[in-house]
Write an enzyme that holds these catalytic residues in place. Structure first.
Site, mmCIF file in Angstrom:
data_model
loop_
_atom_site.group_PDB
_atom_site.id
_atom_site.type_symbol
_atom_site.label_atom_id
_atom_site.label_comp_id
_atom_site.label_asym_id
_atom_site.label_seq_id
_atom_site.Cartn_x
_atom_site.Cartn_y
_atom_site.Cartn_z
ATOM 1 N N ASP A 131 0.855 -1.189 0.000
ATOM 2 C CA ASP A 131 0.000 0.000 0.000
ATOM 3 C C ASP A 131 0.891 1.239 0.000
ATOM 4 O O ASP A 131 2.093 1.163 0.284
ATOM 5 C CB ASP A 131 -0.879 0.038 1.254
ATOM 6 N N ASP A 133 1.322 4.680 2.017
ATOM 7 C CA ASP A 133 0.933 5.348 3.258
ATOM 8 C C ASP A 133 1.331 6.820 3.196
ATOM 9 O O ASP A 133 2.499 7.141 2.933
ATOM 10 C CB ASP A 133 1.602 4.687 4.465
#
Length: 203
Positions: A131, A133
């Site tokens: 992901d 962040d």
């Protein structure tokens, strides 16, 4: 050095000798390789800062403290907004895609997590399923409609993007603030608690 460090700041200067005797071998190896440590949300003595050490594996995370007087370098998430790396992974594509839109919003934002670690240190931390962040400095309240609009922007990216709003009293997840729940989880060095207004000092 004044103890004004914030969660997600990256710090250099720690040595294996400063680690607890029960630290796993991989922690010493990471520090010996020259990797930075990341500031954690936790209480510590005035002359120390709570930090975490990353290993090569996702589950390899070690919490410890670092003496402030050994810090040789500090990189904040917002220092990494315009740092580029040549990696063909979705998180990098997402950052490149979102950068101009976030810049146009006029907010102070930064990169944390694996992407921030790799951008700051050069040590490879991102993979194909990582992901992205991000953090957003939010000293003033961000209304929920604007939060929802920001989530829509993030959802156009090439991978899952998670953003934390950093208020004066702690951090909340943007997606939570943009959602229907009346209370959201506010995290700071002392606790994690449900609040209605994360920009208001708890009684």
């Amino acid at each position: 050095m004044v103890n004004t460090f914030l969660a997600h700041d990256l710090l250099w200067g720690m040595t294996p000798e400063q680690l607890p005797v029960d630290a796993p071998a991989w922690v010493s190896e990471s520090i010996s390789a020259g990797q930075p440590v990341v500031v954690r949300r936790a209480l510590s003595a005035p002359d120390h800062i709570a930090v975490g050490v990353r290993g090569r594996l996702r589950e390899q995370r070690f919490a410890t403290v670092m003496s402030i007087d050994v810090i040789s370098r500090r990189v904040k998430p917002e220092d990494l907004c315009h740092v580029s790396i040549d990696r063909d992974v979705p998180a990098v594509h997402a950052l490149n895609q979102l950068r101009p839109m976030l810049d146009d919003c006029g907010w102070v934002w930064g990169v944390s997590g694996s992407a921030g670690f790799e951008l700051a240190s050069g040590f490879q931390a991102l993979h194909a399923r990582s992901d992205l962040d991000l953090i957003l400095r939010a000293p003033q309240p961000l209304d929920r409609l604007k939060a929802q609009a920001l989530v829509r922007i993030l959802d156009t990216a090439a991978c899952q993007v998670d953003m934390q709003l950093q208020t004066p009293f702690g951090a909340i997840a943007l997606r939570e603030w943009a959602g229907p729940a009346r209370r959201v989880l506010l995290k700071n060095a002392r606790e994690a608690c449900l609040v209605i207004d994360p920009w208001e000092q708890a009684a």
